[in-house]
Design a protein around this motif. Structure first.
Motif, PDB file in Angstrom:
ATOM      1  N   GLU A 128       0.828  -1.209   0.000  1.00  0.00           N
ATOM      2  CA  GLU A 128       0.000   0.000   0.000  1.00  0.00           C
ATOM      3  C   GLU A 128       0.860   1.255   0.000  1.00  0.00           C
ATOM      4  OE1 GLU A 128      -4.022   1.393   2.309  1.00  0.00           O
ATOM      5  OE2 GLU A 128      -2.311   0.833   3.534  1.00  0.00           O
ATOM      6  N   GLY A 132       3.633   1.412  -1.478  1.00  0.00           N
ATOM      7  CA  GLY A 132       4.398   1.414  -2.716  1.00  0.00           C
ATOM      8  C   GLY A 132       5.780   0.828  -2.580  1.00  0.00           C
ATOM      9  N   VAL A 154       4.485  -8.401  -3.956  1.00  0.00           N
ATOM     10  CA  VAL A 154       3.187  -8.967  -4.340  1.00  0.00           C
ATOM     11  C   VAL A 154       3.272 -10.489  -4.364  1.00  0.00           C
ATOM     12  CG1 VAL A 154       1.403  -9.043  -6.117  1.00  0.00           C
ATOM     13  CG2 VAL A 154       2.623  -6.911  -5.679  1.00  0.00           C
ATOM     14  N   VAL A 198      -4.179  -8.978  -8.695  1.00  0.00           N
ATOM     15  CA  VAL A 198      -3.218  -7.890  -8.496  1.00  0.00           C
ATOM     16  C   VAL A 198      -1.850  -8.300  -9.021  1.00  0.00           C
ATOM     17  CG1 VAL A 198      -2.048  -6.479  -6.764  1.00  0.00           C
ATOM     18  CG2 VAL A 198      -4.483  -6.964  -6.521  1.00  0.00           C
ATOM     19  N   ARG A 199      -1.474  -9.550  -8.760  1.00  0.00           N
ATOM     20  CA  ARG A 199      -0.182 -10.049  -9.219  1.00  0.00           C
ATOM     21  C   ARG A 199      -0.106 -10.067 -10.744  1.00  0.00           C
ATOM     22  NH1 ARG A 199       2.050 -16.163  -8.460  1.00  0.00           N
ATOM     23  NH2 ARG A 199       0.062 -16.510  -9.498  1.00  0.00           N
ATOM     24  N   GLN A 231      -1.541  -8.017 -12.586  1.00  0.00           N
ATOM     25  CA  GLN A 231      -1.714  -6.621 -13.013  1.00  0.00           C
ATOM     26  C   GLN A 231      -3.055  -6.401 -13.703  1.00  0.00           C
ATOM     27  OE1 GLN A 231       1.724  -5.412 -15.289  1.00  0.00           O
ATOM     28  NE2 GLN A 231       3.102  -5.573 -13.538  1.00  0.00           N
ATOM     29  N   HIS A 232      -4.042  -7.248 -13.391  1.00  0.00           N
ATOM     30  CA  HIS A 232      -5.405  -6.986 -13.848  1.00  0.00           C
ATOM     31  C   HIS A 232      -6.080  -5.953 -12.966  1.00  0.00           C
ATOM     32  CE1 HIS A 232      -5.369 -11.305 -15.705  1.00  0.00           C
ATOM     33  NE2 HIS A 232      -4.741 -10.417 -16.453  1.00  0.00           N
ATOM     34  N   LEU A 233      -5.612  -5.835 -11.730  1.00  0.00           N
ATOM     35  CA  LEU A 233      -6.148  -4.867 -10.783  1.00  0.00           C
ATOM     36  C   LEU A 233      -4.988  -4.134 -10.121  1.00  0.00           C
ATOM     37  CD1 LEU A 233      -8.926  -6.940  -8.950  1.00  0.00           C
ATOM     38  CD2 LEU A 233      -9.287  -5.167 -10.657  1.00  0.00           C
ATOM     39  N   THR A 234      -5.260  -2.908  -9.661  1.00  0.00           N
ATOM     40  CA  THR A 234      -4.288  -2.128  -8.905  1.00  0.00           C
ATOM     41  C   THR A 234      -4.747  -2.064  -7.460  1.00  0.00           C
ATOM     42  OG1 THR A 234      -3.775  -0.778 -10.843  1.00  0.00           O
ATOM     43  CG2 THR A 234      -3.139   0.101  -8.684  1.00  0.00           C
ATOM     44  N   LEU A 235      -3.834  -2.345  -6.536  1.00  0.00           N
ATOM     45  CA  LEU A 235      -4.184  -2.355  -5.119  1.00  0.00           C
ATOM     46  C   LEU A 235      -4.629  -0.970  -4.677  1.00  0.00           C
ATOM     47  CD1 LEU A 235      -4.128  -4.325  -2.652  1.00  0.00           C
ATOM     48  CD2 LEU A 235      -1.989  -3.210  -2.017  1.00  0.00           C
ATOM     49  N   THR A 236      -5.791  -0.905  -4.030  1.00  0.00           N
ATOM     50  CA  THR A 236      -6.339   0.349  -3.516  1.00  0.00           C
ATOM     51  C   THR A 236      -6.522   0.248  -2.008  1.00  0.00           C
ATOM     52  OG1 THR A 236      -8.628  -0.373  -3.789  1.00  0.00           O
ATOM     53  CG2 THR A 236      -7.573   0.706  -5.691  1.00  0.00           C
TER      54      THR A 236
END
Length: 753
Positions: free
Chosen positions: A27, A29, A36, A72-73, A75-80
């Motif tokens: 989170e 960065g 990840v 997330v791994r 890269q289909h989603l970005t951690l929010t």
């Protein structure tokens, strides 16, 4: 407890710690792709190992977290922040379940419902895959891929399976199961598993493209894979294969089947939503909720998906009671189109559930480096040799050896035993020593959660995490540090707008450091916040009736700051779940002093506050000085001793009714141990002695002189707390045994003074 379960609980908690710490770094960065992968591997491993026990809800919840991390791994989603909240909440829930399972070897009765609710909230964030209301659904590409191998079944098998599905009014479910080659070593029996699959209408056993040669063939490797068609409910099949790594399960639509029409489905959902929001009586509302739920279930089947029954049942109950929000939200997010991104507010998240605190019933465990155990074993071997030499000395004495010769041999052997005892003590202490990182690792999460709750921007800096102390001391530090860090966040650091107005950066800094100094460990908690105003402390003390105005005005700034440790004192204007009750810093002082340490505070208005905690490295083994007073021996912890002096009677001064002396231009109060312990008939004699022995002691920030009769030797001792009728006796920290078998009382210097 089952040894396998015991090991699982230890490893599971370590995996949860790894995943939680990694999520917080992600989170912020930090760590990049490797971090990840680390978090994903920890959750994936936990999911796999949990399959060995009857904890299906736990496995379900961890599986949902794994799927989100996998997206997330990839890269289909970005951690929010929303994702992190839900993932950390799932890990907290898993940790609470582990504690419950450790105590009773069973999960709570509502575990399945909680897992379904939290799992649905996690899968709701998988925008490009399964729908939030249709957890575990397989995407169209997977179904299309299955159609290819399903078509390879014999026509009569496929036709019979499709006919059976139509007769039962069920979907035809395709299952592709590829066991891991080493599955036999993980307790997985493919043949036994396949025999349990209900309602199988077609089965194909796939052989490898090329069989290994006889030289390399391993009969303990599974090289087969399986495909089958069944009319059993997909949920039942997923449960059966829940512990298998590589398995695909999806409803199969035969070639030529009419694909779902998105517009039509959406029109039906809109109509159900409008119907649900119309006012109705209680009975009508219950019937309407049941009807809407059934429509939603059928639409999901039509779309080749499924609705999470636990979530649907709960939403239907609320709708029947007149609260339609949950079922309406379920309808709104059950559309074919991908759901909106979580940050836009389009996703509905499961409410947070407080974790139930359950005290573990099992014994505490400690993981130890193998090298430390090897050292212990070597020392035990030497000790056995030393023990055997005692029988040799006994035979020598029986043979008439001279006293001088025996004395020399006994002294030599005593030196060996003494060395071994000291080495074993050091080895055991090394086993008990833990780095303070075991305490520090919980603070990144604490700081994150409290800062978000308070609307503050906070950077946590950890230093000296490798500093080691006794395990019990580390555990004793945990609660005081939590209180102080929360105080820094709540009272110390200002909101961003206030910091900017004061010329500071918007984010505050909390610094947590640890260091070893001689035989003590010093932990410092500092912040760059508003600081503590001594004048405000004086005013609060007067308002609360702790001091009168004259005494408060005469109080030095350093003593005014120490008022924060007074029982019932608080500067908070309102009581919240974080502060305001006046018990936080009082608890800190009591806990630290109970552990044999002290607390100091320093602050500058507008620049920040620093609290320093000093505790001994160990509570198990203590270095003590034995002293004599009125014919009795006592022990005093060396950590409290500053120095020893001889004080002539002429150097003692009287200030009012108290005694004091001057030590290097500093006035030091003088106390007499015989008087403090009320030893009969000895107080007067102690006062008349010329050149009285005095121990200069430091307790917290105070320095005092203690008059005794004589200094004795220094020693290391195992201090045992007072038990039985003596438990709770004030003025004494415990007891230890002397070499001649006598019991030595260890004085609690802080309590006496």
């Amino acid at each position: 407890m089952n040894p396998l379960l015991d090991q699982f609980l230890i490893e599971a908690r370590e995996l949860l710690d790894t995943a939680s710490e990694g999520l917080l770094r992600m989170e912020r960065g930090n760590g990049g792709a490797e971090m990840v992968n680390t978090v994903f591997r920890a959750v994936h491993t936990l999911k796999g190992t949990s399959g060995l026990f009857e904890v299906a809800p736990l496995t379900t919840l961890v599986h949902a977290a794994e799927d989100l991390l996998d997206a997330v791994r990839a890269q289909h989603l970005t951690l929010t922040g929303t994702m992190t909240d839900l993932l950390l909440g799932a890990l907290d829930q898993t940790r609470a379940w582990l504690t419950t399972y450790e105590a009773s070897e069973a999960l709570p009765a509502d575990a399945a419902a909680v897992a379904a609710e939290r799992g649905a909230a996690l899968r709701a964030l998988l925008g490009g895959g399964a729908s939030p209301a249709t957890a575990d659904a397989v995407d169209a590409g997977a179904v299309a891929g299955m159609r290819g191998w399903v078509a390879a079944f014999a026509p009569e098998q496929r036709a019979a399976a499709e006919a059976a599905a139509r007769a039962a009014d069920r979907d035809l479910v395709a299952v592709a199961y590829r066991p891991d080659p080493a599955c036999f070593f993980r307790g997985e029996d493919p043949l036994h598993l396949l025999r349990q699959v209900p309602e199988v209408h077609a089965l194909e056993v796939q052989q490898p493209d090329a069989w290994p040669s006889a030289d390399t063939f391993d009969p303990f490797d599974c090289v087969l894979s399986f495909r089958l068609l069944s009319t059993a409910p997909p949920e039942e099949l997923r449960h059966l294969f829940r512990y298998c790594e590589d398995v695909e399960i999806a409803a199969y639509a035969p070639p030529g089947a009419v694909p779902p029409d998105a517009a039509t489905v959406q029109e039906v959902l809109d109509a159900q939503l409008a119907l649900l929001r119309q006012p109705a009586e209680a009975d009508a509302a219950a019937e309407r909720a049941a009807a809407v739920a059934e429509v939603l279930r059928r639409i999901a089947r039509h779309c080749g998906q499924r609705v999470d029954e636990a979530v649907l049942a709960k939403a239907s109950e609320e709708a029947a009671a007149g609260r339609t929000e949950a079922l309406a939200a379920l309808l709104e997010r059950s559309r074919i189109r991908p759901p909106p991104a979580p940050e836009t507010g389009g996703a509905v998240h499961a409410p947070e559930r407080p974790a139930v605190e359950v005290r573990p019933a099992g014994t505490a465990t400690l993981r130890v480096d193998q090298a430390k155990i090897d050292t212990m074993m070597n020392l035990i071997g030497e000790l056995i040799v030393a023990k055997n030499s005692l029988s040799y000395l006994a035979r020598k004495a029986e043979a008439g050896a001279s006293a001088r010769e025996l004395a020399r041999d006994i002294k030599d052997q005593q030196a060996v035993v003494n060395r071994l005892a000291e080495d074993m003590q050091a080895a055991i202490m090394a086993i008990r020593m833990l780095p303070v990182s075991h305490v520090f690792q919980r603070f990144p999460r604490l700081v994150r959660d409290v800062a978000r709750k308070l609307g503050k921007q906070v950077e946590l800096v950890l230093e000296g995490e490798e500093t080691e102390a006794d395990k019990n001391m580390i555990e004793a530090l945990a609660d005081p540090l939590i209180h102080m860090v929360r105080n820094s966040l709540d009272h110390g650091l200002e909101p961003p707008e206030e910091r900017i107005a004061a010329g500071k950066p918007p984010h505050g800094t909390v610094r947590l450091t640890a260091a070893q100094v001689n035989e003590s460990i010093i932990v410092t908690i500092g912040d760059d916040g508003r600081g503590i105003d001594p004048d405000r402390m004086r005013r609060k003390a007067v308002e609360r009736g702790m001091l009168d105005a004259e005494a408060a005005a005469a109080l030095p700034d350093a003593e005014a700051l120490r008022l924060i440790f007074a029982p019932g004192f608080s500067t908070a204007e309102t009581i919240s779940d974080l502060s305001g009750r006046g018990v936080g810093m009082d608890v800190v002082r009591s806990a630290v002093e109970k552990a044999g340490g002290w607390v100091a505070v320093d602050s500058q208005v507008g620049r920040g506050t620093t609290v320093q905690v000093t505790v001994p490295l160990s509570m198990a083994v203590a270095r003590i000085m034995t002293i004599e007073c009125a014919g009795h021996l006592f022990g005093i912890p060396m950590g409290a001793v500053v120095e020893s002096v001889r004080l002539p009677a002429s150097a003692v001064h009287h200030i009012r009714d108290r005694e004091a002396f001057v030590l290097r231009d500093r006035i030091v109060p003088l106390l007499r141990l015989a008087r403090l312990l009320d030893l009969p008939g000895e107080a007067a004699a102690s006062q008349a002695i010329e050149d009285a022995p005095v121990l200069v002691l430091r307790v917290g920030q105070a320095t005092v002189g203690l008059v005794i009769d004589a200094f004795r030797e220094r020693m290391e001792a195992i201090v045992r707390p007072l038990e039985g009728v003596l438990a709770g006796l004030r003025g004494f920290a415990g007891t230890t045994l002397l070499g001649d078998g006598r019991v030595l009382l260890i004085l609690d210097v802080a309590e006496l003074i």
